[in-house]
Design a protein around this motif. Sequence first.
Motif, PDB file in Angstrom:
ATOM      1  N   THR A 195      11.445  17.423  26.699  1.00 35.14           N
ATOM      2  CA  THR A 195      10.660  18.541  26.180  1.00 35.14           C
ATOM      3  C   THR A 195       9.299  18.065  25.698  1.00 35.14           C
ATOM      4  O   THR A 195       8.260  18.663  25.996  1.00 35.14           O
ATOM      5  N   LEU A 196       9.311  16.977  24.945  1.00 38.59           N
ATOM      6  CA  LEU A 196       8.067  16.416  24.411  1.00 38.59           C
ATOM      7  C   LEU A 196       7.135  15.990  25.542  1.00 38.59           C
ATOM      8  O   LEU A 196       5.933  16.310  25.526  1.00 38.59           O
ATOM      9  N   GLN A 197       7.655  15.294  26.513  1.00 41.77           N
ATOM     10  CA  GLN A 197       6.822  14.833  27.624  1.00 41.77           C
ATOM     11  C   GLN A 197       6.268  16.001  28.432  1.00 41.77           C
ATOM     12  O   GLN A 197       5.095  15.985  28.837  1.00 41.77           O
ATOM     13  N   ALA A 198       7.098  17.014  28.654  1.00 44.39           N
ATOM     14  CA  ALA A 198       6.639  18.183  29.411  1.00 44.39           C
ATOM     15  C   ALA A 198       5.525  18.919  28.673  1.00 44.39           C
ATOM     16  O   ALA A 198       4.528  19.338  29.283  1.00 44.39           O
ATOM     17  N   ALA A 199       5.687  19.082  27.371  1.00 45.04           N
ATOM     18  CA  ALA A 199       4.649  19.752  26.571  1.00 45.04           C
ATOM     19  C   ALA A 199       3.354  18.962  26.592  1.00 45.04           C
ATOM     20  O   ALA A 199       2.258  19.531  26.760  1.00 45.04           O
ATOM     21  N   HIS A 200       3.455  17.643  26.434  1.00 45.01           N
ATOM     22  CA  HIS A 200       2.261  16.800  26.453  1.00 45.01           C
ATOM     23  C   HIS A 200       1.566  16.850  27.808  1.00 45.01           C
ATOM     24  O   HIS A 200       0.332  16.945  27.885  1.00 45.01           O
ATOM     25  N   ARG A 201       2.341  16.781  28.879  1.00 46.62           N
ATOM     26  CA  ARG A 201       1.746  16.827  30.221  1.00 46.62           C
ATOM     27  C   ARG A 201       0.961  18.118  30.428  1.00 46.62           C
ATOM     28  O   ARG A 201      -0.173  18.108  30.928  1.00 46.62           O
ATOM     29  N   GLU A 202       1.579  19.239  30.040  1.00 51.40           N
ATOM     30  CA  GLU A 202       0.915  20.524  30.262  1.00 51.40           C
ATOM     31  C   GLU A 202      -0.320  20.678  29.379  1.00 51.40           C
ATOM     32  O   GLU A 202      -1.352  21.184  29.825  1.00 51.40           O
ATOM     33  N   LEU A 203      -0.211  20.243  28.124  1.00 56.20           N
ATOM     34  CA  LEU A 203      -1.365  20.351  27.218  1.00 56.20           C
ATOM     35  C   LEU A 203      -2.529  19.494  27.690  1.00 56.20           C
ATOM     36  O   LEU A 203      -3.679  19.950  27.723  1.00 56.20           O
ATOM     37  N   PHE A 204      -2.243  18.244  28.072  1.00 53.58           N
ATOM     38  CA  PHE A 204      -3.324  17.362  28.498  1.00 53.58           C
ATOM     39  C   PHE A 204      -3.911  17.815  29.829  1.00 53.58           C
ATOM     40  O   PHE A 204      -5.127  17.709  30.045  1.00 53.58           O
ATOM     41  N   ALA A 205      -3.076  18.333  30.729  1.00 46.26           N
ATOM     42  CA  ALA A 205      -3.594  18.866  31.987  1.00 46.26           C
ATOM     43  C   ALA A 205      -4.478  20.087  31.728  1.00 46.26           C
ATOM     44  O   ALA A 205      -5.536  20.265  32.359  1.00 46.26           O
ATOM     45  N   TYR A 206      -4.048  20.922  30.778  1.00 45.96           N
ATOM     46  CA  TYR A 206      -4.838  22.107  30.422  1.00 45.96           C
ATOM     47  C   TYR A 206      -6.217  21.701  29.909  1.00 45.96           C
ATOM     48  O   TYR A 206      -7.246  22.223  30.375  1.00 45.96           O
ATOM     49  N   PHE A 207      -6.238  20.775  28.959  1.00 41.81           N
ATOM     50  CA  PHE A 207      -7.523  20.380  28.395  1.00 41.81           C
ATOM     51  C   PHE A 207      -8.371  19.590  29.395  1.00 41.81           C
ATOM     52  O   PHE A 207      -9.598  19.630  29.331  1.00 41.81           O
ATOM     53  N   HIS A 208      -7.740  18.910  30.322  1.00 45.89           N
ATOM     54  CA  HIS A 208      -8.504  18.225  31.379  1.00 45.89           C
ATOM     55  C   HIS A 208      -9.276  19.247  32.206  1.00 45.89           C
ATOM     56  O   HIS A 208     -10.461  19.045  32.533  1.00 45.89           O
ATOM     57  N   ASP A 209      -8.624  20.366  32.534  1.00 46.75           N
ATOM     58  CA  ASP A 209      -9.315  21.424  33.282  1.00 46.75           C
ATOM     59  C   ASP A 209     -10.422  22.057  32.443  1.00 46.75           C
ATOM     60  O   ASP A 209     -11.506  22.376  32.959  1.00 46.75           O
ATOM     61  N   ILE A 210     -10.165  22.252  31.141  1.00 42.13           N
ATOM     62  CA  ILE A 210     -11.180  22.821  30.253  1.00 42.13           C
ATOM     63  C   ILE A 210     -12.403  21.901  30.181  1.00 42.13           C
ATOM     64  O   ILE A 210     -13.553  22.362  30.254  1.00 42.13           O
ATOM     65  N   LEU A 211     -12.170  20.589  30.070  1.00 39.76           N
ATOM     66  CA  LEU A 211     -13.286  19.646  29.990  1.00 39.76           C
ATOM     67  C   LEU A 211     -14.122  19.666  31.265  1.00 39.76           C
ATOM     68  O   LEU A 211     -15.359  19.594  31.210  1.00 39.76           O
ATOM     69  N   GLU A 237     -14.940   8.495  25.862  1.00 33.81           N
ATOM     70  CA  GLU A 237     -14.349   8.577  27.193  1.00 33.81           C
ATOM     71  C   GLU A 237     -13.460   9.808  27.277  1.00 33.81           C
ATOM     72  O   GLU A 237     -13.040  10.372  26.259  1.00 33.81           O
ATOM     73  N   THR A 238     -13.150  10.197  28.498  1.00 41.76           N
ATOM     74  CA  THR A 238     -12.372  11.422  28.705  1.00 41.76           C
ATOM     75  C   THR A 238     -11.034  11.378  27.976  1.00 41.76           C
ATOM     76  O   THR A 238     -10.620  12.360  27.356  1.00 41.76           O
ATOM     77  N   GLY A 239     -10.350  10.230  28.024  1.00 44.29           N
ATOM     78  CA  GLY A 239      -9.058  10.131  27.358  1.00 44.29           C
ATOM     79  C   GLY A 239      -9.156  10.368  25.865  1.00 44.29           C
ATOM     80  O   GLY A 239      -8.276  10.998  25.269  1.00 44.29           O
ATOM     81  N   ALA A 240     -10.238   9.882  25.254  1.00 44.54           N
ATOM     82  CA  ALA A 240     -10.427  10.077  23.821  1.00 44.54           C
ATOM     83  C   ALA A 240     -10.693  11.545  23.503  1.00 44.54           C
ATOM     84  O   ALA A 240     -10.195  12.079  22.504  1.00 44.54           O
ATOM     85  N   ILE A 241     -11.468  12.207  24.332  1.00 41.85           N
ATOM     86  CA  ILE A 241     -11.758  13.628  24.112  1.00 41.85           C
ATOM     87  C   ILE A 241     -10.483  14.447  24.257  1.00 41.85           C
ATOM     88  O   ILE A 241     -10.186  15.322  23.436  1.00 41.85           O
ATOM     89  N   LEU A 242      -9.697  14.153  25.287  1.00 40.22           N
ATOM     90  CA  LEU A 242      -8.437  14.867  25.486  1.00 40.22           C
ATOM     91  C   LEU A 242      -7.506  14.671  24.290  1.00 40.22           C
ATOM     92  O   LEU A 242      -6.887  15.625  23.803  1.00 40.22           O
ATOM     93  N   SER A 243      -7.430  13.442  23.817  1.00 41.83           N
ATOM     94  CA  SER A 243      -6.555  13.136  22.693  1.00 41.83           C
ATOM     95  C   SER A 243      -6.977  13.877  21.434  1.00 41.83           C
ATOM     96  O   SER A 243      -6.133  14.369  20.678  1.00 41.83           O
ATOM     97  N   ASN A 244      -8.278  14.001  21.205  1.00 39.94           N
ATOM     98  CA  ASN A 244      -8.756  14.705  20.020  1.00 39.94           C
ATOM     99  C   ASN A 244      -8.628  16.212  20.161  1.00 39.94           C
ATOM    100  O   ASN A 244      -8.420  16.911  19.168  1.00 39.94           O
ATOM    101  N   CYS A 245      -8.740  16.737  21.380  1.00 45.36           N
ATOM    102  CA  CYS A 245      -8.469  18.167  21.596  1.00 45.36           C
ATOM    103  C   CYS A 245      -7.019  18.472  21.238  1.00 45.36           C
ATOM    104  O   CYS A 245      -6.721  19.468  20.565  1.00 45.36           O
ATOM    105  N   TYR A 246      -6.129  17.594  21.690  1.00 46.02           N
ATOM    106  CA  TYR A 246      -4.705  17.754  21.373  1.00 46.02           C
ATOM    107  C   TYR A 246      -4.487  17.707  19.863  1.00 46.02           C
ATOM    108  O   TYR A 246      -3.766  18.534  19.292  1.00 46.02           O
ATOM    109  N   SER A 247      -5.130  16.755  19.200  1.00 49.63           N
ATOM    110  CA  SER A 247      -4.960  16.604  17.755  1.00 49.63           C
ATOM    111  C   SER A 247      -5.473  17.822  17.000  1.00 49.63           C
ATOM    112  O   SER A 247      -4.849  18.285  16.042  1.00 49.63           O
ATOM    113  N   LEU A 248      -6.617  18.371  17.426  1.00 47.96           N
ATOM    114  CA  LEU A 248      -7.193  19.529  16.750  1.00 47.96           C
ATOM    115  C   LEU A 248      -6.282  20.743  16.843  1.00 47.96           C
ATOM    116  O   LEU A 248      -6.020  21.433  15.852  1.00 47.96           O
TER     117      LEU A 248
END
Length: 423
Positions: A195-211, A237-248
């Motif tokens: 569940t955790l991995q699936a949620a993370h995958r979808e969230l990070f993929a979502y924010f990747h498209d937003i970026l 870097e992109t990974g850092a931006i994605l990680s902070n979007c997730y954190s926010l």
Amino acid sequence: MKLSQPAPPESIDLDAVDLTDSVLYGEGDPHSVWNAMRHRDPVRWQQVDDTLGFWSVTKFEDADLVLRDHTSFTSQRGTMLFLLGKEDPARGRQMAATDPPRHTRMRVPMQRALTNKQVEKYQGAVTGEVQRLLAPAFTGEPFDFAEAMMRLPMATAGTMMALPREDWSRLTELTTMSVAPDDPEFAGTGGSNSTLQAAHRELFAYFHDILRERRDNLGDDLISLLLGMEIDGRALETGAILSNCYSLILGANVTTPFVPTGALAAVIGTPVWDDWRSSPKLLNTGVDEALRWASPANHFMRYALHDIEIRGKKIRAGDAVVVWLGSANRDADIFDRPFEFDIHRKPNRHMAFGSGAHYCVGHTVARMSLKVLFTELFTNFEAFEFAGEPQHLHSNFVAGIKHMPLVATVRAGAEPAYAGVAE
């Protein structure tokens, strides 16, 4: 979790307690456990398996030390128990998983964007969302207050990050899956880790498209701020931006919704509700007490950077140390009558937003949202009654009520400001 008076400290078998078990928070009484630990063993080791374990810190002053002293306790090896024994992939890139001085350089631009003055610009959007979510209460029929509150934070997070409104509901669901992967209502078929991995995958993929879209359409929003941020002369870097979007978005959806549900669960049917509702000057102190009472972020984890002693316990370099915020916020050495909801409490040194360098950067947003919400509640409703038993989230990271059916008594002359249908 239960928020009422705790059981006698001597009645708790601490050896039988597993503080990682999400069922304890959904169906048990962790406040009784923490109370026993504060009295009998305030810095206590828990062995998790053959190789992993952690120290639990349950007293306020010790918790404050661990969270403030980044020279002794690092955030860069994981800040939540699900990362125990694992390397945090966000270390050094996400604000929550970065130590000063780099953390400070990352935080300052975000802090400037979230001053009280800047946040006030979003008060109208939050007010409209609160009115939309509370509209069903005007019918006099039972409505799920907790479920409505879980959708509230996206009014600010979604607006401040310029995320499409049609995505808000799914983003709320995904962040809940991230913090409560063991909860039967949100867990997938493959178990909590899946569940955790699936949620993370979808969230990070979502924010990747937003970026990808936002890079060509920068605006006055928090994601654009991250895209334009430079640390030590280099763009994130992109990974850092994605990680902070997730954190926010995680921070927004974790902190705000569980405070009003915890507060109402405590004051419904008591004189405190009438006192608070009829005294506008108590709005601020009442909100702070609601934050202390609910303590929605259950824990933060750190790792010791060197050998250190707390209350006679020798913590070795590399040991994990978990601060239990809900316990610290019930410490009788700091709070008079800690198990009483007191809207007059002042001063109120609660650490619902953490402490030290990692004090929640979005605390201004949370406070504004809560003030708007309680103002709407006090303005429009005379009283509330329970229409069913509250159900608590199964999560060792978030303390909260996920369902709380209520029936409202509408104040004379009050009418819903929102005429549509709440989604």
